[in-house]
Structures are given as C-alpha cells and as structure tokens.
Design an enzyme around this catalytic site. Structure first.
Site, PDB file in Angstrom:
ATOM      1  N   GLU A  85     -26.883 -33.717 -39.106  1.00 19.28           N
ATOM      2  CA  GLU A  85     -27.539 -32.645 -39.660  1.00 19.28           C
ATOM      3  C   GLU A  85     -26.954 -32.256 -41.069  1.00 19.28           C
ATOM      4  OE1 GLU A  85     -29.808 -31.356 -38.427  1.00 19.28           O
ATOM      5  OE2 GLU A  85     -29.362 -31.385 -36.131  1.00 19.28           O
ATOM      6  N   HIS A 112     -32.710 -25.725 -29.104  1.00 15.02           N
ATOM      7  CA  HIS A 112     -31.429 -26.495 -29.989  1.00 15.02           C
ATOM      8  C   HIS A 112     -29.978 -25.536 -30.022  1.00 15.02           C
ATOM      9  CE1 HIS A 112     -30.655 -29.164 -33.462  1.00 15.02           C
ATOM     10  NE2 HIS A 112     -29.544 -29.009 -32.749  1.00 15.02           N
ATOM     11  N   HIS A 151     -23.047 -24.359 -37.418  1.00 12.46           N
ATOM     12  CA  HIS A 151     -24.196 -24.410 -36.332  1.00 12.46           C
ATOM     13  C   HIS A 151     -23.382 -24.985 -35.089  1.00 12.46           C
ATOM     14  CE1 HIS A 151     -27.274 -25.977 -34.008  1.00 12.46           C
ATOM     15  NE2 HIS A 151     -26.913 -27.399 -34.075  1.00 12.46           N
ATOM     16  N   GLY A 191     -22.985 -29.629 -32.581  1.00  7.08           N
ATOM     17  CA  GLY A 191     -22.490 -28.595 -33.473  1.00  7.08           C
ATOM     18  C   GLY A 191     -21.894 -29.270 -34.821  1.00  7.08           C
ATOM     19  N   ASN A 192     -22.066 -28.644 -35.863  1.00 11.09           N
ATOM     20  CA  ASN A 192     -21.270 -29.080 -37.210  1.00 11.09           C
ATOM     21  C   ASN A 192     -21.033 -27.763 -37.849  1.00 11.09           C
ATOM     22  OD1 ASN A 192     -24.124 -28.577 -38.291  1.00 11.09           O
ATOM     23  ND2 ASN A 192     -24.560 -30.343 -36.844  1.00 11.09           N
ATOM     24  N   HIS A 211     -23.946 -24.073 -30.393  1.00 14.12           N
ATOM     25  CA  HIS A 211     -24.825 -24.298 -29.383  1.00 14.12           C
ATOM     26  C   HIS A 211     -24.077 -23.048 -28.518  1.00 14.12           C
ATOM     27  CE1 HIS A 211     -27.004 -27.856 -30.337  1.00 14.12           C
ATOM     28  NE2 HIS A 211     -26.240 -27.943 -31.344  1.00 14.12           N
TER      29      HIS A 211
END
Length: 190
Positions: A75, A156, A94, A27-28, A96
C-alpha cells in the site's frame, strides 16, 4: 535512517496488535519526514515487528532503503498519495480491526458519532472495493482522504490519518469503538 521515527512505528505496531486491531500480517503504518516516508515492510507481523521491518522510501523516486531483502508495503502508493494531497498529514495507519472491518464487509453504513472532532456527515466515508495494493485503490482512497481523516475500505479494512502517528492510531481506535457500539446497538434492537 531516523531511529526515533522507526521506534515510534514499532511501538505503534505492537500497540495496535495488543488492541486486537490487526489480524495476522494485514495492515500497514507510515510516517512522512520531508521527502522520505518510513513504512512497514510487506508481510510483516505486527506482534513481532522490529527495527528491520521498517523501510525508508523516497516519495518522489520510490527508491527505498532496507537493512535486508524486504520490500515496502503493497500500500506504499496509497500512503504516498495521501501525503501528496494532505500536507497537514504526517502519519497514515491502516488496520483490519474486527468491528469496523465487519461494517466494511457488510451492507450497513457506519454512522459518525461525537467524540473525535467535527461531524462532517451522517456516515464514515467509504471507498468501493479495489484490489489491495492496486493503483485504483491508492487513487480512490487517497482522494477520499483529501477531505476526511478516516475511511472504510469496502471488503478490506480501515485507514486513518493524523498530524502524527498517535492521532492516526487514536482515530483507528475511535472508529473501532463506534463500530462496536453500533453493532451491539443493532443486536440489542433485534
């Protein structure tokens, strides 16, 4: 470096971790501030994310400032692509999260529901699978986010945008909530 932006990213990362929306180092998060984007470093653990895990990247030159040898998230180009296409977006998150990511890995579509703005279609937009960090993923995901605030990345995870980090984070939570509801509904209807 803008300390208030960095503090907000760190606070959000801990919140996302506490809500079980992130697994491991996947993640980001970013916030745009004029020509600079603040983004989580590659391979950071959101549970213990700290000030030095946030990197300032110039969106035009891709030059970055870091307090040690860390590099920006893989990313970074995806985040920059969104900011270049959407001047109303100031943050990209972002995650998951388990239920929404399960839909991203399945052949089931995630239906849109009331509760977070206008319903623009029957399903949450999906982006076909491209290798994480690739130019293809950055291109296709940022194109999908031109007209949507949330998309599922096939095999993803989930990416959401907002006018601020709180809005983008809340949208990630909302997407996870509707995914959980639809999963439970599916199980109950078996």
């Amino acid at each position: 470096m803008n300390n208030s932006i960095i503090e907000k990213i760190v606070e959000t990362a801990h919140h996302i971790y506490d809500k079980n929306m992130i697994i491991g180092k996947a993640g980001n998060i970013s916030i745009i501030d004029n020509d600079d984007m603040y983004i989580t470093a590659s391979g950071t653990d959101f549970k213990s994310l700290k000030y030095t895990d946030i990197i300032k990247v110039n969106v035009d030159t891709l030059e970055y400032v870091t307090s040690d040898d860390k590099v920006p998230s893989m990313e970074t180009n995806l985040h920059i692509g969104v900011y270049q296409k959407r001047n109303d977006v100031k943050s990209v998150v972002h995650v998951h999260s388990p239920y929404a990511t399960a839909f991203a890995f399945s052949n089931k579509r995630l239906k849109q529901q009331e509760g977070f703005g206008e319903i623009t279609g029957e399903y949450i937009e999906e982006v076909e699978y491209f290798t994480p960090g690739s130019k293809s993923l950055a291109k296709h995901a940022s194109n999908a986010l031109k007209n949507e605030d949330a998309v599922l990345l096939k095999n993803h995870g989930v990416i959401c945008v907002g006018k601020n980090i709180d809005e983008a984070t809340l949208l990630c939570e909302y997407i996870e909530g509707i995914a959980k509801t639809q999963y439970i509904t599916h199980v109950l209807n078996l």
